[in-house]
Design a protein around this motif. Structure first.
Motif, PDB file in Angstrom:
ATOM      1  N   ASN A 342     -21.492  18.486 -46.917  1.00  0.00           N
ATOM      2  CA  ASN A 342     -20.976  18.476 -48.300  1.00  0.00           C
ATOM      3  C   ASN A 342     -20.234  19.772 -48.644  1.00  0.00           C
ATOM      4  OD1 ASN A 342     -22.230  15.925 -48.875  1.00  0.00           O
ATOM      5  ND2 ASN A 342     -24.179  17.020 -49.064  1.00  0.00           N
ATOM      6  N   ASP A 344     -17.528  22.287 -49.895  1.00  0.00           N
ATOM      7  CA  ASP A 344     -16.401  22.536 -50.800  1.00  0.00           C
ATOM      8  C   ASP A 344     -15.943  23.963 -50.578  1.00  0.00           C
ATOM      9  OD1 ASP A 344     -16.614  20.042 -51.900  1.00  0.00           O
ATOM     10  OD2 ASP A 344     -17.653  20.700 -53.719  1.00  0.00           O
ATOM     11  N   VAL A 346     -12.956  26.876 -52.280  1.00  0.00           N
ATOM     12  CA  VAL A 346     -11.791  27.305 -53.069  1.00  0.00           C
ATOM     13  C   VAL A 346     -11.568  28.789 -52.775  1.00  0.00           C
ATOM     14  CG1 VAL A 346     -12.031  25.609 -54.925  1.00  0.00           C
ATOM     15  CG2 VAL A 346     -13.260  27.778 -55.074  1.00  0.00           C
ATOM     16  N   LYS A 353      -8.226  23.696 -58.171  1.00  0.00           N
ATOM     17  CA  LYS A 353      -8.160  22.694 -57.108  1.00  0.00           C
ATOM     18  C   LYS A 353      -8.947  23.162 -55.883  1.00  0.00           C
ATOM     19  CE  LYS A 353      -4.785  19.975 -54.485  1.00  0.00           C
ATOM     20  NZ  LYS A 353      -5.410  20.225 -53.181  1.00  0.00           N
ATOM     21  N   LYS A 354      -9.712  22.246 -55.310  1.00  0.00           N
ATOM     22  CA  LYS A 354     -10.478  22.566 -54.108  1.00  0.00           C
ATOM     23  C   LYS A 354      -9.568  22.548 -52.888  1.00  0.00           C
ATOM     24  CE  LYS A 354     -14.791  20.509 -55.830  1.00  0.00           C
ATOM     25  NZ  LYS A 354     -15.784  19.439 -55.616  1.00  0.00           N
ATOM     26  N   ASP A 357     -12.665  19.613 -49.821  1.00  0.00           N
ATOM     27  CA  ASP A 357     -13.377  18.803 -50.810  1.00  0.00           C
ATOM     28  C   ASP A 357     -14.362  17.859 -50.110  1.00  0.00           C
ATOM     29  OD1 ASP A 357     -14.207  17.423 -53.022  1.00  0.00           O
ATOM     30  OD2 ASP A 357     -12.254  16.570 -53.525  1.00  0.00           O
ATOM     31  N   GLN A 358     -15.657  18.155 -50.280  1.00  0.00           N
ATOM     32  CA  GLN A 358     -16.743  17.291 -49.786  1.00  0.00           C
ATOM     33  C   GLN A 358     -16.569  16.899 -48.314  1.00  0.00           C
ATOM     34  OE1 GLN A 358     -19.824  15.906 -51.410  1.00  0.00           O
ATOM     35  NE2 GLN A 358     -19.289  17.905 -52.253  1.00  0.00           N
ATOM     36  N   SER A 378      -4.973  21.864 -45.345  1.00  0.00           N
ATOM     37  CA  SER A 378      -6.126  22.784 -45.234  1.00  0.00           C
ATOM     38  C   SER A 378      -6.775  22.787 -43.860  1.00  0.00           C
ATOM     39  CB  SER A 378      -7.180  22.466 -46.305  1.00  0.00           C
ATOM     40  OG  SER A 378      -6.620  22.497 -47.592  1.00  0.00           O
ATOM     41  N   SER A 393     -17.751  27.421 -50.805  1.00  0.00           N
ATOM     42  CA  SER A 393     -18.039  27.498 -52.241  1.00  0.00           C
ATOM     43  C   SER A 393     -19.238  26.634 -52.595  1.00  0.00           C
ATOM     44  CB  SER A 393     -16.819  27.049 -53.047  1.00  0.00           C
ATOM     45  OG  SER A 393     -15.682  27.824 -52.708  1.00  0.00           O
ATOM     46  N   ASP A 549      -4.870  16.608 -47.743  1.00  0.00           N
ATOM     47  CA  ASP A 549      -5.047  17.322 -49.007  1.00  0.00           C
ATOM     48  C   ASP A 549      -6.474  17.848 -49.177  1.00  0.00           C
ATOM     49  OD1 ASP A 549      -4.054  18.377 -51.380  1.00  0.00           O
ATOM     50  OD2 ASP A 549      -4.604  16.603 -52.545  1.00  0.00           O
ATOM     51  N   GLY A 550      -7.029  18.433 -48.102  1.00  0.00           N
ATOM     52  CA  GLY A 550      -8.350  19.048 -48.161  1.00  0.00           C
ATOM     53  C   GLY A 550      -9.510  18.096 -47.974  1.00  0.00           C
ATOM     54  N   LYS A 551      -9.239  16.813 -47.848  1.00  0.00           N
ATOM     55  CA  LYS A 551     -10.307  15.832 -47.651  1.00  0.00           C
ATOM     56  C   LYS A 551     -10.227  15.235 -46.246  1.00  0.00           C
ATOM     57  CE  LYS A 551     -10.483  14.491 -52.534  1.00  0.00           C
ATOM     58  NZ  LYS A 551     -10.365  13.377 -53.515  1.00  0.00           N
TER      59      LYS A 551
END
Length: 583
Positions: A342, A344, A346, A353-354, A357-358, A378, A393, A549-551
């Motif tokens: 999980n 996160d 930043v 915006k992260k 993300d998860q 990312s 984070s 996009d970070g996911k």
């Protein structure tokens, strides 16, 4: 700020105290000389006593020599103290910068750190030398000269008391006006250094686009701002000279007028009032007091310049790394398994915006994992969490079943070898660069690492082989050669986890395939994470992570992702078409 800077004085505290002590004796001898001169005039010259002229004359020579010796000693001690203090400041700042995490480094530009280590330290060095020498001499001289002057003639000495506040208020007003200007000057110095560094680092791009004139204009604009601000500040500081001269000449006129009246009234009788020798001594003390004030004004001017520099130095010294060793850290990494729970991330606590993300993913020890994603997805941030270049984070990243925040930093980073997206070689031989990975590496180990990285072929073709000199930044080797040397350097760490952040982008597909094959055969226990733009670089990986996009958009093998991930399939098909066009 002062407390922070004081810590860097260390072994030079005694030398600084010696400077102050010698300065005190220098002032005492200088104060005695006018008294001796007064006695020579009144008791020797006026009364025609040649024995007394010789006696006081010899005393003057002795005191002058003592003043010279103590003055030279204090100057040498001040120079040594200031130079040592500056050396300690530079070392302490540099040492502190080495402890910074990436997030700390992001707060300061490279040019700003360079300016603080050079220009700012020089300003503080000069100010400190003046502080322990002139700033100590000035008050001592004013105090002693005032005391002796009042003993000679209290009424005439009141001239000094009247003029000192005038000069002091003028200097304070000048300093308060100039300080903010110098703050702007040093901010512009940062910009100037940044322009120079960018130009030199990208000189090939500048020349290939024929943008020399634009770069010159950019430099001129920043340089002109520095000139304008510095000239304005210097003009204001220069006002202290006419102010001092006004006070000096006014005091001379007043002392001459009052002294002449006193001598005429007393008939040059010391018992009745003032003698010629006394008046001569008062003139000397007037010059000493006002020249001491001039020295203090110079110190104030230098301190004004140095104050901005000292604040910037103190800011760098007080910065503490966001990433610290925990209490009772774990000092052994069991294996190269990695688990994102999980996660996160930043870059700034207030960022909306992260960046990650998860994220949830498990990587077994020894696996080869590919990471694919578009620009800005990312990918680099994702892997930089593993060796704690940044901290998560939220959530946790586990290596060898242990949260990375529980490891000793040296232990964790020695277990993780990372070839960053921006490869960096340092000036020195190829052998010296390789030994960054392992300073005790044998010749055989270096050759094996270079063979695995497909670097041995071009190294052996060089006239000096492993003793070939690499220019700063690796400018005398190609991009592909630089990447392979950086990979070999990382392999010498014998890591449990090897991360290649788009580190084979500059090599051809055949060499890339050979490197991947060597990793699979000779590093079976090492977990290999490969960030790549080319599908061919990761299609044989045990699992491939698709970031968007970070996911994490998808995870699976090449064949699975072709069926299940639209992003992966789109990238693969576009590269296949591109390959077909080239064919």
């Amino acid at each position: 700020m002062i407390k922070t800077l004081w810590k860097s004085l260390r072994e030079y505290k005694k030398t600084s105290l010696l400077t102050i002590g010698l300065t005190l004796f220098e002032v005492v001898f200088e104060i005695v000389i006018p008294l001796c001169m007064a006695e020579l005039i009144d008791r020797g010259v006026e009364q025609g006593e040649m024995n007394l002229v010789l006696k006081y004359g010899l005393a003057l020579v002795v005191f002058a020599l003592l003043q010279l010796m103590t003055g030279m000693g204090s100057a040498l001690a001040a120079a040594r103290s200031a130079a040592g203090f500056a050396a300690n400041l530079r070392q302490d700042m540099y040492d502190n910068v080495q402890t910074f995490s990436f997030s700390n480094i992001d707060k300061f530009s490279t040019s700003s750190i360079v300016t603080r280590l050079t220009t700012d330290v020089t300003n503080v060095q000069n100010a400190y030398q003046m502080l322990i020498k002139l700033a100590m001499r000035g008050p001592f001289m004013i105090l002693f000269a005032m005391v002796v002057s009042f003993r000679i003639n209290r009424g005439i000495s009141l001239v000094f008391l009247a003029l000192i506040p005038v000069l002091g208020i003028g200097l304070i007003l000048i300093v308060r006006t100039v300080h903010p200007i110098f703050q702007k000057v040093f901010e512009n110095y940062d910009r100037l250094n940044n322009v120079v560094q960018e130009n030199l680092r990208g000189v090939r791009v500048v020349k290939s686009f024929h943008q020399q004139s634009k770069e010159i204009e950019k430099f001129d604009r920043v340089s002109e701002r520095i000139y304008q601000d510095f000239a304005k500040a210097e003009r204001l500081i220069s006002l202290n000279t006419p102010l001092l001269q006004f006070c000096l000449y006014l005091s001379m006129l007043l002392i001459s007028w009052l002294g002449a009246k006193a001598i005429v009234a007393s008939g040059n009788n010391a018992a009745l009032g003032l003698t010629t020798g006394d008046l001569t001594a008062l003139f000397s003390y007037a010059i000493q007091i006002l020249m001491s004030l001039m020295m203090l004004s110079m110190v104030f001017a230098m301190m004004t310049i140095a104050q901005s520099s000292a604040e910037r130095i103190s800011e760098l010294l007080q910065e503490t790394s966001d990433i610290q060793n925990p209490k009772d850290p774990v000092r052994q990494v069991r294996d190269g398994s990695i688990c994102y729970q999980n996660v996160d991330f930043v870059y700034a606590s207030k960022a909306g915006k992260k960046v990650i993300d998860q994220a949830n993913v498990t990587i077994q020890a020894g696996q080869t994992v590919g990471i694919i994603g578009g620009t800005g997805s990312s990918k680099s941030s994702f892997v930089q969490l593993i060796p704690r270049l940044y901290d998560v984070s939220a959530g946790a990243v586990l290596v060898g079943g242990v949260d990375v925040r529980r490891y000793d930093l040296d232990t964790l980073r020695n277990a993780v070898a990372m070839v960053l997206q921006k490869n960096e070689l340092f000036s020195g031989t190829i052998r010296e660069n390789l030994r960054w990975g392992n300073e005790n590496a044998t010749e055989e180990e270096m050759q094996e690492a270079c063979r695995l990285a497909c670097a041995d072929e071009f190294i052996s073709a060089m006239p000096k082989g492993y003793d070939t000199h690499i220019e700063q930044g690796g400018t005398n080797v190609s991009g592909g050669q630089k990447q392979r040397l950086c990979i070999a350097r990382a392999l010498l760490k014998n890591p449990k986890i090897l991360i290649l952040d788009d580190s084979t982008s500059a090599v051809d597909t055949k060499t890339d395939a050979l490197i991947q094959k060597a990793f699979a055969e000779y590093l079976p226990q090492t977990t290999k994470i490969i960030i790549a733009q080319r599908i061919s670089s990761v299609q044989h990986a045990d699992q491939i992570i698709v970031l968007d996009d970070g996911k994490i958009s998808a995870i699976g093998k090449h064949e699975e992702l072709l069926k299940e991930s639209a992003i992966y399939r789109e990238v693969f098909e576009s590269q296949q078409k591109g390959s077909g066009c080239h064919a």
